[in-house]
Design a protein around this motif. Structure first.
Motif, PDB file in Angstrom:
ATOM      1  N   ASP A 187       0.813  -1.225   0.000  1.00 44.97           N
ATOM      2  CA  ASP A 187       0.000   0.000   0.000  1.00 44.97           C
ATOM      3  C   ASP A 187       0.844   1.272   0.000  1.00 44.97           C
ATOM      4  O   ASP A 187       0.385   2.311  -0.470  1.00 44.97           O
ATOM      5  N   SER A 188       2.064   1.190   0.505  1.00 43.65           N
ATOM      6  CA  SER A 188       2.906   2.388   0.547  1.00 43.65           C
ATOM      7  C   SER A 188       3.350   2.831  -0.842  1.00 43.65           C
ATOM      8  O   SER A 188       3.814   3.952  -1.015  1.00 43.65           O
ATOM      9  N   LYS A 189       3.191   1.958  -1.821  1.00 42.17           N
ATOM     10  CA  LYS A 189       3.581   2.295  -3.193  1.00 42.17           C
ATOM     11  C   LYS A 189       2.387   2.436  -4.130  1.00 42.17           C
ATOM     12  O   LYS A 189       2.547   2.552  -5.338  1.00 42.17           O
ATOM     13  N   LYS A 190       1.191   2.434  -3.565  1.00 42.90           N
ATOM     14  CA  LYS A 190      -0.009   2.591  -4.387  1.00 42.90           C
ATOM     15  C   LYS A 190      -0.343   4.061  -4.528  1.00 42.90           C
ATOM     16  O   LYS A 190      -0.518   4.775  -3.545  1.00 42.90           O
ATOM     17  N   LEU A 191      -0.417   4.499  -5.756  1.00 44.05           N
ATOM     18  CA  LEU A 191      -0.784   5.875  -6.063  1.00 44.05           C
ATOM     19  C   LEU A 191      -2.036   5.870  -6.925  1.00 44.05           C
ATOM     20  O   LEU A 191      -2.195   5.015  -7.797  1.00 44.05           O
ATOM     21  N   PRO A 216       2.420   8.362   5.595  1.00 39.68           N
ATOM     22  CA  PRO A 216       2.096   9.780   5.420  1.00 39.68           C
ATOM     23  C   PRO A 216       1.410  10.019   4.076  1.00 39.68           C
ATOM     24  O   PRO A 216       1.879   9.574   3.034  1.00 39.68           O
ATOM     25  N   THR A 217       0.273  10.686   4.124  1.00 36.55           N
ATOM     26  CA  THR A 217      -0.519  10.985   2.932  1.00 36.55           C
ATOM     27  C   THR A 217       0.201  12.022   2.080  1.00 36.55           C
ATOM     28  O   THR A 217       0.759  12.978   2.596  1.00 36.55           O
ATOM     29  N   PHE A 239       0.941  18.321  -1.156  1.00 38.35           N
ATOM     30  CA  PHE A 239       0.287  18.350   0.150  1.00 38.35           C
ATOM     31  C   PHE A 239       0.658  17.071   0.880  1.00 38.35           C
ATOM     32  O   PHE A 239       0.528  15.972   0.324  1.00 38.35           O
ATOM     33  N   THR A 240       1.137  17.201   2.101  1.00 38.87           N
ATOM     34  CA  THR A 240       1.482  16.022   2.898  1.00 38.87           C
ATOM     35  C   THR A 240       0.843  16.127   4.279  1.00 38.87           C
ATOM     36  O   THR A 240       0.642  17.223   4.800  1.00 38.87           O
ATOM     37  N   LEU A 267       8.909  12.582  -9.741  1.00 42.08           N
ATOM     38  CA  LEU A 267       7.565  12.916  -9.247  1.00 42.08           C
ATOM     39  C   LEU A 267       6.975  11.762  -8.446  1.00 42.08           C
ATOM     40  O   LEU A 267       6.418  11.962  -7.362  1.00 42.08           O
ATOM     41  N   ILE A 268       7.070  10.557  -8.989  1.00 42.40           N
ATOM     42  CA  ILE A 268       6.464   9.406  -8.317  1.00 42.40           C
ATOM     43  C   ILE A 268       7.180   9.091  -7.008  1.00 42.40           C
ATOM     44  O   ILE A 268       6.536   8.838  -5.986  1.00 42.40           O
ATOM     45  N   THR A 269       8.491   9.145  -6.997  1.00 38.46           N
ATOM     46  CA  THR A 269       9.192   8.861  -5.744  1.00 38.46           C
ATOM     47  C   THR A 269       8.932   9.929  -4.695  1.00 38.46           C
ATOM     48  O   THR A 269       8.900   9.635  -3.506  1.00 38.46           O
ATOM     49  N   SER A 270       8.679  11.155  -5.118  1.00 40.37           N
ATOM     50  CA  SER A 270       8.314  12.172  -4.127  1.00 40.37           C
ATOM     51  C   SER A 270       6.891  11.931  -3.630  1.00 40.37           C
ATOM     52  O   SER A 270       6.552  12.344  -2.533  1.00 40.37           O
ATOM     53  N   GLY A 271       6.098  11.208  -4.397  1.00 40.04           N
ATOM     54  CA  GLY A 271       4.732  10.888  -3.989  1.00 40.04           C
ATOM     55  C   GLY A 271       4.661   9.696  -3.047  1.00 40.04           C
ATOM     56  O   GLY A 271       3.813   9.648  -2.175  1.00 40.04           O
ATOM     57  N   ILE A 272       5.562   8.733  -3.220  1.00 37.96           N
ATOM     58  CA  ILE A 272       5.508   7.549  -2.372  1.00 37.96           C
ATOM     59  C   ILE A 272       6.471   7.648  -1.199  1.00 37.96           C
ATOM     60  O   ILE A 272       6.457   6.810  -0.312  1.00 37.96           O
ATOM     61  N   GLY A 273       7.314   8.681  -1.213  1.00 35.33           N
ATOM     62  CA  GLY A 273       8.194   8.908  -0.065  1.00 35.33           C
ATOM     63  C   GLY A 273       9.400   8.065  -0.029  1.00 35.33           C
ATOM     64  O   GLY A 273       9.805   7.168  -0.410  1.00 35.33           O
TER      65      GLY A 273
END
Length: 155
Positions: free
Chosen positions: A63-67, A84-85, A104-105, A149-155
């Motif tokens: 789930d931590s990698k689901k966008l 973290p959202t 937004f986080t 972009l994606i790695t900044s989204g999944i942390g």
């Protein structure tokens, strides 16, 4: 006796020519970027969409990698629902030829949300390739920007 005046005039002329040369160069760069930026934006959009699908396929139980990828006219959003959202809103700014990024986080359900804004600019390199400048990094390929972009989204 008037040599210093002639020298001053030469310096003034040289400075004016240099300003004109820089202005012509900037206009040339602006024209090339304007011609290529929209197609590059569309390539970024397609690549991010495909990468989100591929990420879900490779990590179906993580789930931590689901966008969630949501596309709207001239923009897309990437949302990660687990804490973290993270919600990235990426918007094409046609008038300025830039990409606006809002992130937004929220660390947890009790924490306040934090919004940051950034800008992805287009520029030319020495070979007249359009590069995307994001943060302190230059990206030439849409797949490289998609990764950022994606790695900044999944942390």
């Amino acid at each position: 006796m008037n040599d210093w005046i002639d020298e001053l005039k030469q310096q003034d002329d040289a400075a004016r020519k240099e300003r004109e040369r820089k202005q012509e160069w900037q206009l040339r760069c602006d024209r090339i970027i304007k011609d290529r930026a929209l197609a590059l934006w569309q390539s970024i959009l397609s690549r991010v969409r495909a990468d989100v699908v591929r990420l879900a396929e490779k990590f179906p139980d993580d789930d931590s990698k689901k966008l969630k990828f949501e596309e709207r006219p001239a923009m897309f959003m990437l949302t990660k629902g687990t804490y973290p959202t993270v919600c990235l809103q990426v918007c094409w700014q046609e008038n300025s030829g830039t990409i606006q990024l809002e992130r937004f986080t929220r660390r947890d359900s009790n924490a306040p949300g934090v919004t940051t804004n950034d800008l992805i600019r287009f520029a030319l390199n020495a070979q007249d390739d359009v590069k995307m400048v994001f943060g302190r990094t230059d990206y030439l390929a849409p797949e490289d920007l998609s990764r950022a972009l994606i790695t900044s989204g999944i942390g």
